[in-house]
Write a protein that holds these residues in place. Structure first.
Motif, PDB file in Angstrom:
ATOM      1  N   MET A  84     -66.201 -13.940  70.380  1.00 16.04           N
ATOM      2  CA  MET A  84     -65.391 -13.582  69.226  1.00 16.04           C
ATOM      3  C   MET A  84     -65.614 -12.119  68.834  1.00 16.04           C
ATOM      4  SD  MET A  84     -65.690 -17.125  67.069  1.00 16.04           S
ATOM      5  CE  MET A  84     -64.571 -16.678  65.750  1.00 16.04           C
ATOM      6  N   ASP A  85     -66.844 -11.609  69.043  1.00 10.56           N
ATOM      7  CA  ASP A  85     -67.101 -10.196  68.779  1.00 10.56           C
ATOM      8  C   ASP A  85     -66.251  -9.319  69.689  1.00 10.56           C
ATOM      9  OD1 ASP A  85     -68.925 -10.833  66.840  1.00 10.56           O
ATOM     10  OD2 ASP A  85     -70.680 -10.562  68.118  1.00 10.56           O
ATOM     11  N   LEU A  86     -66.076  -9.754  70.928  1.00 18.54           N
ATOM     12  CA  LEU A  86     -65.298  -8.965  71.882  1.00 18.54           C
ATOM     13  C   LEU A  86     -63.818  -8.987  71.520  1.00 18.54           C
ATOM     14  CD1 LEU A  86     -65.755  -7.153  74.226  1.00 18.54           C
ATOM     15  CD2 LEU A  86     -65.627  -9.113  75.768  1.00 18.54           C
ATOM     16  N   PHE A  87     -63.337 -10.102  70.996  1.00 18.85           N
ATOM     17  CA  PHE A  87     -61.968 -10.154  70.467  1.00 18.85           C
ATOM     18  C   PHE A  87     -61.796  -9.067  69.412  1.00 18.85           C
ATOM     19  CE2 PHE A  87     -59.176 -11.266  66.993  1.00 18.85           C
ATOM     20  CZ  PHE A  87     -58.012 -11.698  67.592  1.00 18.85           C
ATOM     21  N   SER A  88     -62.708  -9.031  68.455  1.00 18.73           N
ATOM     22  CA  SER A  88     -62.605  -8.065  67.361  1.00 18.73           C
ATOM     23  C   SER A  88     -62.697  -6.633  67.874  1.00 18.73           C
ATOM     24  CB  SER A  88     -63.716  -8.325  66.341  1.00 18.73           C
ATOM     25  OG  SER A  88     -63.594  -9.610  65.775  1.00 18.73           O
ATOM     26  N   HIS A  89     -63.602  -6.408  68.831  1.00 16.13           N
ATOM     27  CA  HIS A  89     -63.819  -5.058  69.349  1.00 16.13           C
ATOM     28  C   HIS A  89     -62.586  -4.546  70.085  1.00 16.13           C
ATOM     29  CE1 HIS A  89     -65.872  -1.557  70.676  1.00 16.13           C
ATOM     30  NE2 HIS A  89     -66.191  -1.984  71.890  1.00 16.13           N
ATOM     31  N   THR A  90     -62.023  -5.362  70.966  1.00 14.07           N
ATOM     32  CA  THR A  90     -60.856  -4.927  71.736  1.00 14.07           C
ATOM     33  C   THR A  90     -59.619  -4.793  70.848  1.00 14.07           C
ATOM     34  OG1 THR A  90     -60.485  -7.238  72.408  1.00 14.07           O
ATOM     35  CG2 THR A  90     -61.680  -5.824  73.945  1.00 14.07           C
ATOM     36  N   TRP A  91     -59.489  -5.670  69.883  1.00 18.80           N
ATOM     37  CA  TRP A  91     -58.341  -5.619  68.973  1.00 18.80           C
ATOM     38  C   TRP A  91     -58.425  -4.388  68.076  1.00 18.80           C
ATOM     39  CZ3 TRP A  91     -53.624  -6.145  68.425  1.00 18.80           C
ATOM     40  CH2 TRP A  91     -52.941  -6.567  67.285  1.00 18.80           C
ATOM     41  N   ALA A  92     -59.601  -4.099  67.562  1.00 17.99           N
ATOM     42  CA  ALA A  92     -59.766  -2.912  66.711  1.00 17.99           C
ATOM     43  C   ALA A  92     -59.485  -1.641  67.513  1.00 17.99           C
ATOM     44  CB  ALA A  92     -61.172  -2.878  66.130  1.00 17.99           C
ATOM     45  N   ALA A  93     -59.933  -1.597  68.773  1.00 18.45           N
ATOM     46  CA  ALA A  93     -59.706  -0.424  69.607  1.00 18.45           C
ATOM     47  C   ALA A  93     -58.226  -0.221  69.889  1.00 18.45           C
ATOM     48  CB  ALA A  93     -60.482  -0.556  70.914  1.00 18.45           C
ATOM     49  N   LEU A  94     -57.513  -1.297  70.137  1.00 16.04           N
ATOM     50  CA  LEU A  94     -56.078  -1.201  70.417  1.00 16.04           C
ATOM     51  C   LEU A  94     -55.319  -0.744  69.185  1.00 16.04           C
ATOM     52  CD1 LEU A  94     -53.589  -1.566  72.130  1.00 16.04           C
ATOM     53  CD2 LEU A  94     -53.774  -4.043  71.834  1.00 16.04           C
ATOM     54  N   ARG A  95     -55.655  -1.305  68.039  1.00 15.89           N
ATOM     55  CA  ARG A  95     -54.974  -0.893  66.805  1.00 15.89           C
ATOM     56  C   ARG A  95     -55.275   0.560  66.461  1.00 15.89           C
ATOM     57  NH1 ARG A  95     -57.890  -4.888  63.902  1.00 15.89           N
ATOM     58  NH2 ARG A  95     -57.435  -3.698  62.018  1.00 15.89           N
ATOM     59  N   ALA A  96     -56.509   0.989  66.715  1.00 12.53           N
ATOM     60  CA  ALA A  96     -56.871   2.387  66.463  1.00 12.53           C
ATOM     61  C   ALA A  96     -56.089   3.319  67.387  1.00 12.53           C
ATOM     62  CB  ALA A  96     -58.374   2.582  66.643  1.00 12.53           C
ATOM     63  N   ALA A  97     -55.896   2.898  68.630  1.00 16.96           N
ATOM     64  CA  ALA A  97     -55.126   3.711  69.576  1.00 16.96           C
ATOM     65  C   ALA A  97     -53.685   3.871  69.099  1.00 16.96           C
ATOM     66  CB  ALA A  97     -55.167   3.087  70.963  1.00 16.96           C
TER      67      ALA A  97
ATOM     68  N   ASP B  59     -51.313  -0.765  79.005  1.00 14.98           N
ATOM     69  CA  ASP B  59     -49.864  -0.516  78.951  1.00 14.98           C
ATOM     70  C   ASP B  59     -49.540   0.602  77.957  1.00 14.98           C
ATOM     71  OD1 ASP B  59     -49.253  -2.561  80.768  1.00 14.98           O
ATOM     72  OD2 ASP B  59     -49.140  -4.071  79.175  1.00 14.98           O
ATOM     73  N   LEU B  60     -50.222   0.573  76.823  1.00 14.02           N
ATOM     74  CA  LEU B  60     -49.955   1.561  75.774  1.00 14.02           C
ATOM     75  C   LEU B  60     -50.202   2.979  76.267  1.00 14.02           C
ATOM     76  CD1 LEU B  60     -49.390   1.838  72.602  1.00 14.02           C
ATOM     77  CD2 LEU B  60     -51.877   2.141  72.438  1.00 14.02           C
ATOM     78  N   ILE B  61     -51.284   3.175  77.012  1.00 11.25           N
ATOM     79  CA  ILE B  61     -51.686   4.530  77.399  1.00 11.25           C
ATOM     80  C   ILE B  61     -51.232   4.905  78.809  1.00 11.25           C
ATOM     81  CG2 ILE B  61     -53.686   4.346  75.881  1.00 11.25           C
ATOM     82  CD1 ILE B  61     -55.441   4.030  78.377  1.00 11.25           C
ATOM     83  N   ALA B  62     -50.409   4.058  79.425  1.00  8.51           N
ATOM     84  CA  ALA B  62     -50.016   4.278  80.823  1.00  8.51           C
ATOM     85  C   ALA B  62     -49.431   5.667  81.057  1.00  8.51           C
ATOM     86  CB  ALA B  62     -49.019   3.209  81.257  1.00  8.51           C
ATOM     87  N   HIS B  63     -48.669   6.184  80.100  1.00  8.69           N
ATOM     88  CA  HIS B  63     -48.048   7.502  80.240  1.00  8.69           C
ATOM     89  C   HIS B  63     -48.496   8.445  79.129  1.00  8.69           C
ATOM     90  CE1 HIS B  63     -45.489   5.792  83.354  1.00  8.69           C
ATOM     91  NE2 HIS B  63     -45.236   4.783  82.533  1.00  8.69           N
ATOM     92  N   LEU B  64     -49.671   8.132  78.555  1.00 10.63           N
ATOM     93  CA  LEU B  64     -50.216   8.948  77.464  1.00 10.63           C
ATOM     94  C   LEU B  64     -51.643   9.350  77.824  1.00 10.63           C
ATOM     95  CD1 LEU B  64     -49.042   6.700  74.469  1.00 10.63           C
ATOM     96  CD2 LEU B  64     -47.860   8.680  75.443  1.00 10.63           C
ATOM     97  N   PRO B  65     -51.806  10.394  78.616  1.00 11.28           N
ATOM     98  CA  PRO B  65     -53.133  10.726  79.143  1.00 11.28           C
ATOM     99  C   PRO B  65     -54.168  11.091  78.088  1.00 11.28           C
ATOM    100  CG  PRO B  65     -51.549  12.482  79.604  1.00 11.28           C
ATOM    101  CD  PRO B  65     -50.765  11.315  79.092  1.00 11.28           C
ATOM    102  N   ASP B  66     -53.739  11.472  76.884  1.00  9.93           N
ATOM    103  CA  ASP B  66     -54.685  11.869  75.849  1.00  9.93           C
ATOM    104  C   ASP B  66     -55.124  10.701  74.964  1.00  9.93           C
ATOM    105  OD1 ASP B  66     -54.577  14.515  76.690  1.00  9.93           O
ATOM    106  OD2 ASP B  66     -52.853  14.957  75.397  1.00  9.93           O
ATOM    107  N   ALA B  67     -54.534   9.518  75.151  1.00 11.55           N
ATOM    108  CA  ALA B  67     -54.879   8.359  74.318  1.00 11.55           C
ATOM    109  C   ALA B  67     -56.203   7.751  74.778  1.00 11.55           C
ATOM    110  CB  ALA B  67     -53.766   7.321  74.391  1.00 11.55           C
ATOM    111  N   ALA B  68     -56.862   7.072  73.856  1.00 20.11           N
ATOM    112  CA  ALA B  68     -58.172   6.485  74.134  1.00 20.11           C
ATOM    113  C   ALA B  68     -58.055   5.287  75.070  1.00 20.11           C
ATOM    114  CB  ALA B  68     -58.834   6.056  72.827  1.00 20.11           C
ATOM    115  N   ASP B  69     -59.038   5.146  75.959  1.00 21.97           N
ATOM    116  CA  ASP B  69     -59.086   4.016  76.892  1.00 21.97           C
ATOM    117  C   ASP B  69     -59.547   2.744  76.185  1.00 21.97           C
ATOM    118  OD1 ASP B  69     -58.318   5.461  79.148  1.00 21.97           O
ATOM    119  OD2 ASP B  69     -60.380   6.047  79.619  1.00 21.97           O
ATOM    120  N   PRO B  70     -59.287   1.576  76.794  1.00 20.14           N
ATOM    121  CA  PRO B  70     -59.847   0.329  76.267  1.00 20.14           C
ATOM    122  C   PRO B  70     -61.372   0.349  76.354  1.00 20.14           C
ATOM    123  CG  PRO B  70     -58.140  -0.111  77.906  1.00 20.14           C
ATOM    124  CD  PRO B  70     -58.454   1.348  77.986  1.00 20.14           C
TER     125      PRO B  70
END
Length: 218
Positions: A1-14, A148-159
């Motif tokens: 469940m911690d990993l759910f929160s971590h990956t979700w927070a990272a995606l929303r921040a991106a 998918d979000l960063i596929a064509h956005l080289p400056d965006a943060a990685d997962p």
């Protein structure tokens, strides 16, 4: 469940960090702009909220691996929900509205996940899951869509690397085989789900697994 929160927070921040002009750039989802993908994430967050609010008493019927409907043919784009997502995304008109809605509903989904009993049982798609297994499916969902979000956005943060590693392990379980250790977690996910084609050298390293890829997850 911690990993759910971590990956979700990272995606929303991106998403929150994207400039307005990036919302009309292509995403890694064929036929979808970044804004379409972000709109899909809003719908995903709603699904998480609905499912966590749908407790059931019966025994689990699926887990984080068997959750997925696997196909060897890519989506056609004819799915009504996919078409609705594109129309809905366009209706937002201003990127800040889409950012706001994702932050609003996404934050609520994140809080609901933290508060949920991991051993509880919930129902979705006419199946029953433990909360822990259900949320684990979204580690893969969030990680793939972050790519998918960063596929064509080289400056965006990685997962997050932890999400990439867990998602690779889930995909290997779905495939019933391990990817070569020489493939990074990111490349294993991109190749394994058809987000990019393998090179000749990668195909050779994949061996017999190459004939069963890519796997399209629905």
């Amino acid at each position: 469940m911690d990993l759910f929160s971590h990956t979700w927070a990272a995606l929303r921040a991106a998403v929150a960090g994207l400039p307005d002009e990036d919302f009309v750039r292509p995403s890694g989802c064929i036929g979808w702009l970044v804004r379409d993908l972000v709109c899909h994430l809003v719908i995903d967050a709603q699904d998480v909220l609905i499912t966590l609010a749908t407790p059931v008493a019966s025994e689990p019927t699926r887990d984080a691996v068997t959750y997925w409907e696997v196909s060897t043919t890519p989506p056609t784009g004819d799915d009504p929900l996919d078409a609705l997502t594109v129309r809905l995304a366009a209706a937002y008109e201003e990127p800040w509205l889409l950012r706001f809605h994702l932050d609003d509903v996404g934050s609520a989904a994140g809080r609901a996940a933290v508060l949920a009993d991991p051993t509880g049982r919930v129902g979705t798609r006419d199946e029953v899951f433990t909360v822990d297994e259900y949320l684990t499916t979204y580690v893969l969902e969030w990680t793939l869509h972050h790519l998918d979000l960063i596929a064509h956005l080289p400056d965006a943060a990685d997962p997050p690397p932890e999400g990439l590693a867990r998602s690779r392990a889930l995909l290997e379980s779905i495939a019933g085989a391990a990817f070569p250790a020489s493939l990074s977690d990111r490349d294993a996910l991109l190749i394994g789900t058809g987000r990019r084609a393998p090179t000749e050298a990668e195909t050779a390293r994949l061996g017999s697994l190459a004939t069963r890829l890519p796997l399209f997850l629905g």
